[in-house]
Design an enzyme around this catalytic site. Structure first.
Site, PDB file in Angstrom:
ATOM      1  N   VAL A   1     -20.582 -24.793  18.654  1.00 14.32           N
ATOM      2  CA  VAL A   1     -21.264 -24.558  19.925  1.00 14.32           C
ATOM      3  C   VAL A   1     -20.284 -24.642  21.090  1.00 14.32           C
ATOM      4  O   VAL A   1     -20.399 -23.926  22.079  1.00 14.32           O
ATOM      5  CB  VAL A   1     -22.433 -25.568  20.102  1.00 14.32           C
ATOM      6  CG1 VAL A   1     -21.938 -26.993  20.163  1.00 14.32           C
ATOM      7  CG2 VAL A   1     -23.268 -25.205  21.311  1.00 14.32           C
ATOM      8  N   LEU A   2     -19.253 -25.494  20.938  1.00 11.87           N
ATOM      9  CA  LEU A   2     -18.260 -25.610  22.000  1.00 11.87           C
ATOM     10  C   LEU A   2     -17.693 -24.241  22.381  1.00 11.87           C
ATOM     11  O   LEU A   2     -17.589 -23.897  23.557  1.00 11.87           O
ATOM     12  CB  LEU A   2     -17.125 -26.526  21.541  1.00 11.87           C
ATOM     13  CG  LEU A   2     -15.878 -26.534  22.430  1.00 11.87           C
ATOM     14  CD1 LEU A   2     -16.201 -27.075  23.816  1.00 11.87           C
ATOM     15  CD2 LEU A   2     -14.768 -27.345  21.798  1.00 11.87           C
TER      16      LEU A   2
ATOM     17  N   HIS B   1     -17.336 -31.635  25.365  1.00 12.27           N
ATOM     18  CA  HIS B   1     -18.157 -30.526  24.855  1.00 12.27           C
ATOM     19  C   HIS B   1     -19.346 -30.289  25.788  1.00 12.27           C
ATOM     20  O   HIS B   1     -19.724 -29.157  26.076  1.00 12.27           O
ATOM     21  CB  HIS B   1     -18.651 -30.830  23.443  1.00 12.27           C
ATOM     22  CG  HIS B   1     -17.576 -30.772  22.409  1.00 12.27           C
ATOM     23  ND1 HIS B   1     -17.834 -30.666  21.066  1.00 12.27           N
ATOM     24  CD2 HIS B   1     -16.231 -30.794  22.523  1.00 12.27           C
ATOM     25  CE1 HIS B   1     -16.696 -30.641  20.389  1.00 12.27           C
ATOM     26  NE2 HIS B   1     -15.709 -30.727  21.255  1.00 12.27           N
TER      27      HIS B   1
ATOM     28  N   TYR C   1      -6.921 -33.812  25.565  1.00 12.35           N
ATOM     29  CA  TYR C   1      -8.309 -33.432  25.816  1.00 12.35           C
ATOM     30  C   TYR C   1      -8.643 -33.487  27.296  1.00 12.35           C
ATOM     31  O   TYR C   1      -9.558 -32.810  27.762  1.00 12.35           O
ATOM     32  CB  TYR C   1      -9.259 -34.282  24.963  1.00 12.35           C
ATOM     33  CG  TYR C   1      -9.391 -33.718  23.570  1.00 12.35           C
ATOM     34  CD1 TYR C   1     -10.202 -32.624  23.328  1.00 12.35           C
ATOM     35  CD2 TYR C   1      -8.627 -34.216  22.526  1.00 12.35           C
ATOM     36  CE1 TYR C   1     -10.302 -32.056  22.068  1.00 12.35           C
ATOM     37  CE2 TYR C   1      -8.711 -33.655  21.258  1.00 12.35           C
ATOM     38  CZ  TYR C   1      -9.547 -32.575  21.033  1.00 12.35           C
ATOM     39  OH  TYR C   1      -9.620 -31.995  19.781  1.00 12.35           O
TER      40      TYR C   1
ATOM     41  N   HIS D   1     -11.964 -38.623  19.128  1.00 19.23           N
ATOM     42  CA  HIS D   1     -10.594 -38.118  19.022  1.00 19.23           C
ATOM     43  C   HIS D   1      -9.549 -39.215  19.211  1.00 19.23           C
ATOM     44  O   HIS D   1      -8.361 -38.941  19.307  1.00 19.23           O
ATOM     45  CB  HIS D   1     -10.367 -36.989  20.030  1.00 19.23           C
ATOM     46  CG  HIS D   1     -11.059 -35.715  19.653  1.00 19.23           C
ATOM     47  ND1 HIS D   1     -10.807 -35.063  18.475  1.00 19.23           N
ATOM     48  CD2 HIS D   1     -12.031 -34.995  20.292  1.00 19.23           C
ATOM     49  CE1 HIS D   1     -11.568 -33.985  18.395  1.00 19.23           C
ATOM     50  NE2 HIS D   1     -12.322 -33.924  19.478  1.00 19.23           N
TER      51      HIS D   1
END
Lengths: 726, 726
Positions: B136-137, B191, B247, B402
């Site tokens: 979906v990201l 996300h 990130y 992460h």
């Protein structure tokens, strides 16, 4: 920036330029040149003055010899001859007395030290021992640089100082290097070139004809040894030096510099015309034997050596003043350096004048041996020399003591990287903390062994069973070379590397439609009447992304592949038995490109994925991966392989294309005495590398493959087939 | 060069620039700017037109979703949203109808496809499945780029096309990303930031207040989730993003772009002032968390990611138009890229006007956690950010899914290289031939484990026993930070990573006279009432040249260090028992510099030299060396170590200096509750890193070491001792 004193000084420089190497100095438009020296030369003056000024501040330091390469006294004496040389040239270019005084003072210190010296305490063996350095070679290098610096200031010295330095430094050193070291001096070897150059140039400077004669013609003046004989025997007619590019680079300096001195003092010898201009050919070959500026690292090569090295600063400048070849200017531009002679000044000015043109790197065959009949090195190129492809087939002879047991070895370059690699030498040059900077024991046990290369190993033994003397007696035969664009091919045969076994390897750089880069094809045919174990290693650079066949992995204990001849240095990661050319492949990534090696598996064999570094308690070896094709209990055999570059990886854009092979399959077929390698791309394009092994260039050959009739003419060709209907 | 049509078109561009992200467009001196666009912008226009023209030639290609990351349909849909975005911007800047038509045609194709889509065939799990992409990201990323392109052309479309695209592409996609994916949409996680940005921007473009409200305030509009809540919780007060720089870079794009849209459509929200300007702080922090332009690779980071990435082209341009910070211009200059909005135009013009200044990289402490009390990342710098030193102390919290189990981990950079390394993520991003481009299994079994880092391992278990949820509950405590030039110090304590064990680590970047580079000191104090086995790994980059102690080497069979928690991935090369700080060292070379790690050996311990790559049948891991200090059966313990850079290696000049350590010895002493680490250089210089662990900055401490009385004030200091009489 160039310091002010230079601007002034350079005005006066032209009259004294004549002592430098070139006979073209009169054409160097001195006034214009020196009034406003080109940046390259000005920077070089600046660099030299910074270095020499620092040395002058430190004062004269001439220590009693003690250390091996990399050690304190070794490095200090190296610094000293560099300083003597540069201070002399600064004096010549600026007329500044301080530089002349400094050269004098350093040499007077050597005049006190030198007569007291015996064998070097750190010598490896008395035969090769130097006086100032641990090996006689370094003493010769000291002399080649120092005599040039001394030449520049000698006239300005008092008669007493001059006599003292003449007698106690240069005459004694010349005596030591010649009559005092007859074995080295009489070799046909680069060590002897340095010695003869040092002695001969000293002869010219001191006006000592005897020294010049023995330098040129050998101790007995018969011409059987000495510098001239070296130019006859050490280079092939194509200007290839049998020890390989790394030592060719090294040997070139004394050749070029001594030649310059001969030309100046003895123009009637026409040294540059000697043997059809062999010295200039050698300089060009040295440059051609690079990729991205780095020398092809086969034999005992230190891999980080590039054209950015003092030997080539000298060589390029001297050669340019002879030839005015604008391609050499682009090399100098890449080097960003030159020398302080009028040759360097001319080169710098012409470069600044925008006369540079790209150096014409191209596909070439370099014959080996004095008569050019001892094999060859084939270089097949496509694209430029920095990001394009270069396929190197090392079909040359053993190359004496620094040679490796790697007959018909190959390397491949692409995208700025060495993809199929050569280990080079196992040595950390001059790194004292690593075995004193000397050759590591693993240079013998690994780097020189056949398994450390990309060539055929029979019964886990190296070529000539690792005997260099035996190797020097036999050479490969270069049988075919074609630089035809899009289908470049080299083929050679080696007989005698193993008793009763001979092998012929055909390497090709082929353009296949639908592929982004050319493809390498490799057909290695082995003939033997008795059964053997054959290993064909391919050392590569990159990280594996996919293996086409099932692996039996050494996951929790890693065994060693063998016990000797280099095998003891290989860890086995995994083995497998691919059963066809669809699954016999390994794909890896290097930087932003993917590579797939694919081969036709041996019926009796297996594939081994291994890595160097076993039996290496001192961490002397680099750890690098290798794929080994193995055939057991085989007589005649054919190893047919391809190497394909494909796809792209863009980390910034996070975009990856074609990370898997673009080849559908390959197929080998024997047709009479011919070998056919059919390559089919995923796109459906089919073509065949057809090898007749028939030297007749006019003869046409026919064969049937994949239901299609193909024809080709001569030894080998790349033939397109009709597009497959998918 | 910029194509002619642009020169003309750009004249008309200014009126339509207003739709772009910035409220400063009116200040972009449009006429002057666009009449003669700065090179950076002109090149970007050129690059975009080349890409879009190629896409237009290929025609509209909107395939039915099939492949995972790196596969064909994945890459094609990525190309499509890039093309929609750039074509829209080209239309806005040039007014050329073809670009508007192309955006329309592609989106009409999606209008046909999108309503037919269900879960993606290559999804990992139905919860995170996208429609166009496997997760979906990626659908959210598709939307963020596409809606901007659509915005630029929407007014120019026919009502029918507009309605079709509004309803069948963007409304459906917005519904899917919000109410259709409630779990993802409501996360406090990047996300969700992508999803809320896509949905919210769509709301603005379609004039759908409902979409905007749920994007800003969450599905229930309570403000407990949604974009605003994310800006409150995902960044610390210092603008640090808890997942780490890699990130943070990734998350920044939707934050900055959506903020731009909010500012334009809803200026009263003063989004850039929100939480004391957190978004601009976050942008600056992202840049500060780099070395040589590359992001510090801790946690799940892909190591080849630098500031040259689309997220930062957007972030830097948007931030510059807000702040006019000339330091950002030098970042843009290094990037060599910008975006096609008026922000990008302004940046390009100011860069061309010579307004750039060096970005002020400096030593900084980045607090972690929404309130800044969940640990911190300390960066100690000396020299510039490309060749100077950077010591990184990772004292931050777990960082969610992460995050790695690496409390109080450290890294060190010098001379343009990462010397003490962090493995980053075990993943070949988007490389289809490597596990489909997804995270490799070894990301869990190796990359996340403590032994894969440079932190304390107790009883061969990872921090929190490898439970990320447990890790998220506890954070290190940053106890001291000083950026005092020449003696920079960071200290932190971790409690709860292991039951009954806490450890405090003090890392310092110290200037010691006579050394060419600063020296790293590392004092790790472990407290435990029960006995344990302690391992302290240091992963480094380079080739060993000397080991100070005797080694027991695994020369002919290489065992694995352990069975779990990452230990199963380490091959043991050798072990040894150094008995003092004179011989407890390892020296290696990297590029042209040497490094020596030296430590005070553990009485009950040994040293292990190992390499990653065991139990890795798919060749998923890079093979990198590590030195492990081991203490067995210990309660309280102190690991005192230094890392020294020394000497130089010049392959071209064949000159090596100081290839051996320049440190004579180190000595640790406990004085009451204080730790003293004395460092003595070969030059005789002696100094002490003194740590009181007392937070009181005013309190003075005294201790006796080496017969000398030393005093210091506060938590820790670097104290010089009298020069040793040798």
């Amino acid at each position: 920036m160039i310091p002010k004193f230079l601007w002034v000084a350079l005005w006066g420089a032209t009259s004294s330029v004549a002592v430098a190497g070139s006979d073209l100095s009169s054409q160097a438009e001195p006034a214009a040149a020196t009034a406003n020296p080109a940046p390259l030369f000005a920077n070089e003056m600046q660099r030299a003055s910074v270095f020499v000024d620092r040395m002058m501040e430190a004062g004269v330091v001439v220590p009693v010899p003690k250390d091996p390469g990399g050690g304190y006294t070794h490095e200090q004496h190296k610094q000293n001859f560099k300083a003597i040389n540069l201070a002399g040239q600064l004096y010549r270019n600026t007329g500044e007395q301080q530089y002349s005084d400094y050269v004098r003072d350093v040499l007077l210190a050597y005049a006190e030290l030198y007569p007291t010296l015996g064998e070097h305490p750190a010598r490896k063996n008395s035969q090769g021992s130097g006086r100032i350095f641990w090996q006689v070679l370094n003493d010769a290098m000291w002399m080649v640089d120092s005599i040039q610096g001394y030449e520049a200031v000698r006239e300005s010295l008092s008669e007493a100082d001059r006599k003292n330095i003449d007698d106690n430094v240069f005459r004694k050193a010349a005596a030591f290097l010649s009559t005092g070291s007859p074995v080295t001096f009489s070799k046909i070897h680069n060590h002897a070139t340095w010695a003869t150059a040092g002695v001969g140039m000293t002869g010219y400077v001191l006006g000592d004809k005897e020294l010049v004669d023995i330098a040129l013609l050998g101790l007995d003046k018969s011409g059987k040894t000495g510098f001239l004989r070296q130019t006859d025997l050490l280079f092939s007619p194509d200007g290839y030096y049998t020890e390989g590019p790394y030592y060719q680079r090294f040997a070139l300096k004394p050749f070029m510099i001594f030649a310059g001195a001969i030309e100046k003092n003895d123009p009637s010898r026409k040294i540059y015309e000697h043997r059809d201009g062999i010295l200039l050919k050698a300089l060009r070959s040295t440059i051609q034997l690079t990729y991205d500026g780095y020398f092809l690292p086969f034999n005992d090569a230190i891999r980080d050596k590039s054209l950015k090295t003092n030997e080539l600063y000298n060589g390029v400048a001297i050669a340019y003043s002879k030839t005015r070849d604008p391609g050499l200017l682009s090399i100098a531009e890449w080097q960003g350096r030159t020398i302080l002679t009028d040759d360097g000044l001319l080169l710098a000015n012409d470069l600044a004048a925008g006369k540079a043109r790209p150096f014409p790197f191209k596909s070439l065959l370099f014959s080996d041996g004095p008569e050019g009949n001892k094999g060859a090195v084939a270089v097949l190129r496509q694209g430029d020399s920095t990001s394009g492809q270069a396929l190197v087939a090392k079909n040359s002879s053993q190359g004496m003591g620094h040679g490796h047991f790697d007959k018909l070895n190959w390397q491949y370059y692409d995208n700025g990287n060495e993809i199929v690699t050569d280990y080079g030498a196992a040595r950390f040059l001059n790194v004292e903390s690593k075995f004193g900077g000397r050759y590591l024991p693993e240079n013998e046990t690994w780097a020189k062994q056949t398994i450390a290369h990309n060539s055929l190993v029979v019964d886990e033994k190296s070529h000539f069973d690792g005997d260099a003397k035996a190797g020097d007696k036999l050479s490969p035969q270069q049988r075919f070379f074609s630089a035809k664009p899009g289908s470049q091919i080299s083929s050679a045969t080696m007989t005698g590397a193993y008793p009763g076994v001979n092998f012929t390897r055909t390497l090709a750089l082929l353009n296949v439609e639908g592929l982004g880069q050319p493809l390498v094809a490799d057909v290695l045919r082995v003939k033997s009447e008795t059964a053997h174990k054959y290993d064909l290693p391919m050392h590569y650079s990159g990280h594996i992304t996919r293996v086409g066949f099932d692996l039996k992995s050494s996951v929790d204990a890693r065994p060693v592949l063998g016990t000797a001849n280099g095998y003891q240095h290989l860890w086995v990661d995994a083995t497998g038995k691919p059963d066809n050319a669809q699954n016999a492949f390994v794909t890896w990534i290097l930087d932003d490109r993917f590579y797939t090696a694919r081969w036709i598996p041996q019926v009796t064999g297996e594939a081994i994925l291994a890595e160097s570094g076993a039996n290496d308690p001192q961490f002397n070896l680099r750890r690098e991966p290798v794929i080994i094709q193995r055939a057991t209990d085989s007589k005649d055999a054919v190893f047919a392989s391809i190497l394909e570059a494909h796809g792209s990886y863009d980390g910034a854009e996070e975009r990856t294309v074609a990370s898997d092979s673009q080849i559908k399959s390959i197929r080998h077929q024997q047709a009479g005495s011919a070998d056919l390698l059919m390559i089919e791309a995923l796109s459906g394009e089919k073509s065949v590398l057809a090898i007749s092994y028939d030297a007749d260039p006019m003869k046409t050959h026919r064969a049937l493959i994949g239901g299609e009739q193909i024809n080709w003419t001569g030894y080998a060709a790349h033939v397109k087939l009709g597009r497959a209907t998918k």
